[in-house]
Design a protein around this motif. Structure first.
Motif, PDB file in Angstrom:
ATOM      1  N   LYS A  45     -16.758  10.568  33.459  1.00  0.00           N
ATOM      2  CA  LYS A  45     -17.068  10.378  34.892  1.00  0.00           C
ATOM      3  C   LYS A  45     -18.247   9.430  35.077  1.00  0.00           C
ATOM      4  O   LYS A  45     -18.305   8.680  36.045  1.00  0.00           O
ATOM      5  N   THR A  46     -19.182   9.459  34.145  1.00  0.00           N
ATOM      6  CA  THR A  46     -20.329   8.546  34.247  1.00  0.00           C
ATOM      7  C   THR A  46     -19.890   7.124  33.941  1.00  0.00           C
ATOM      8  O   THR A  46     -20.302   6.173  34.619  1.00  0.00           O
ATOM      9  N   LEU A  47     -18.993   6.977  32.967  1.00  0.00           N
ATOM     10  CA  LEU A  47     -18.514   5.630  32.631  1.00  0.00           C
ATOM     11  C   LEU A  47     -17.736   5.012  33.776  1.00  0.00           C
ATOM     12  O   LEU A  47     -17.800   3.807  34.002  1.00  0.00           O
ATOM     13  N   SER A  48     -16.992   5.856  34.521  1.00  0.00           N
ATOM     14  CA  SER A  48     -16.169   5.281  35.598  1.00  0.00           C
ATOM     15  C   SER A  48     -16.904   5.251  36.929  1.00  0.00           C
ATOM     16  O   SER A  48     -16.303   4.907  37.945  1.00  0.00           O
ATOM     17  N   GLY A  49     -18.172   5.614  36.935  1.00  0.00           N
ATOM     18  CA  GLY A  49     -18.977   5.457  38.146  1.00  0.00           C
ATOM     19  C   GLY A  49     -18.945   6.633  39.091  1.00  0.00           C
ATOM     20  O   GLY A  49     -19.467   6.557  40.201  1.00  0.00           O
ATOM     21  N   LEU A  50     -18.317   7.746  38.682  1.00  0.00           N
ATOM     22  CA  LEU A  50     -18.262   8.920  39.562  1.00  0.00           C
ATOM     23  C   LEU A  50     -19.578   9.702  39.516  1.00  0.00           C
ATOM     24  O   LEU A  50     -19.895  10.445  40.437  1.00  0.00           O
TER      25      LEU A  50
END
Ligand code: ATP
Length: 235
Positions: A45-50
């Motif tokens: 989720k952090t990698l995809s910006g969430l």
């Protein structure tokens, strides 16, 4: 292609990722394994910006993406298939696939790619006019993956693609993951099924309570007594 350095992520006071560092090279399948609650989904989720990290950097193709909006990250070529497969239930299979391409403008290419998804997942072609909420669990997983492919990602983040699927369907999904990778897409795969994940991955990281504790080639992890006992049921 992707380099994560010293990432710290919090949910309020809960310190979910503690100084996580890892890298993914172009063309690889890298898997993250770890127990429930270890922080695997939090990392994706952090990698995809969430989620926004408190500290640390994420370098993707020489850009810094930590904390950037999710839409920008999708545009840069990262697609995320979240846990629990979240398809749009009141839309048909085909409408879901079209939605996956919403940032693209090349409508001819989009149609071609929909046909490619149908070639990869013939089951979706049979069901293209069916409402997605009525698909089986395995079919919804295929649709979630198909929708992510429609964004033409360079890096595909897959969160527990085998969850809740019958063994035969698990096998099919992993074969498809390998096919997608052979087609040129780099894959970061989160899995509880460490046995299957290590059988398709080049390299792996083990996450325990928010930290990377072990990393190595898939073959090294498969051979490790510690990993066998903790994640491979002793064999
Ligand atoms: P699983 O395999 O069970 O999905 P995971 O390794 O993906 O586990 P995460 O979902 O990343 O684990 O969760 C890491 C930690 O952060 C857990 O302790 C979890 O309870 C906590 N956590 C996750 N989401 C939230 C949230 N929205 N608010 C508060 N805490 C959260």
């Amino acid at each position: 292609m992707l380099k994560v350095d010293q990432l710290d992520v919090f949910y309020g006071n809960i310190h979910a990722l503690k100084g996580v560092s890892l890298d993914v090279q172009e063309g690889e399948i890298v898997t993250l394994i770890g127990a429930n609650g270890a922080g695997k989904s939090t990392l994706l989720k952090t990698l995809s910006g969430l989620l926004k990290p408190k500290n640390g950097t994420i370098q993707y193709l020489s850009n810094t993406i930590a904390g950037k909006p999710a839409q920008e990250i999708v545009k840069a070529g990262i697609s995320h298939v979240p846990e629990g497969r979240r398809v749009f239930s009141n839309m048909t299979v085909e409408e879901n696939l079209e939605l996956g391409a919403f940032l693209r403008k090349d409508s001819k290419e989009i149609q071609k790619d929909i046909q490619k998804v149908y070639t990869t997942f013939p089951r979706l072609l049979e069901r293209r006019k069916q409402l997605s909420g009525t698909l089986s669990g395995g079919e919804q997983q295929m649709l979630a993956m198909g929708r992510a492919i429609m964004a033409k990602p360079k890096l595909l983040l897959l969160d527990e693609p085998s969850m809740g699927l019958a063994p035969l369907m698990v096998k099919t999904i992993f074969e498809i993951i390998e096919d997608i990778n052979r087609g040129g897409t780099t894959i970061l795969l989160v899995e509880q099924n460490a046995h299957m994940a290590l059988s398709v991955a080049n390299r792996a990281y083990v996450i325990e309570t928010g930290r990377v504790t072990v990393s190595g080639t898939a073959a090294e992890l498969q051979a490790s007594e510690e990993i066998k006992n903790a994640y491979l049921g002793g064999h």
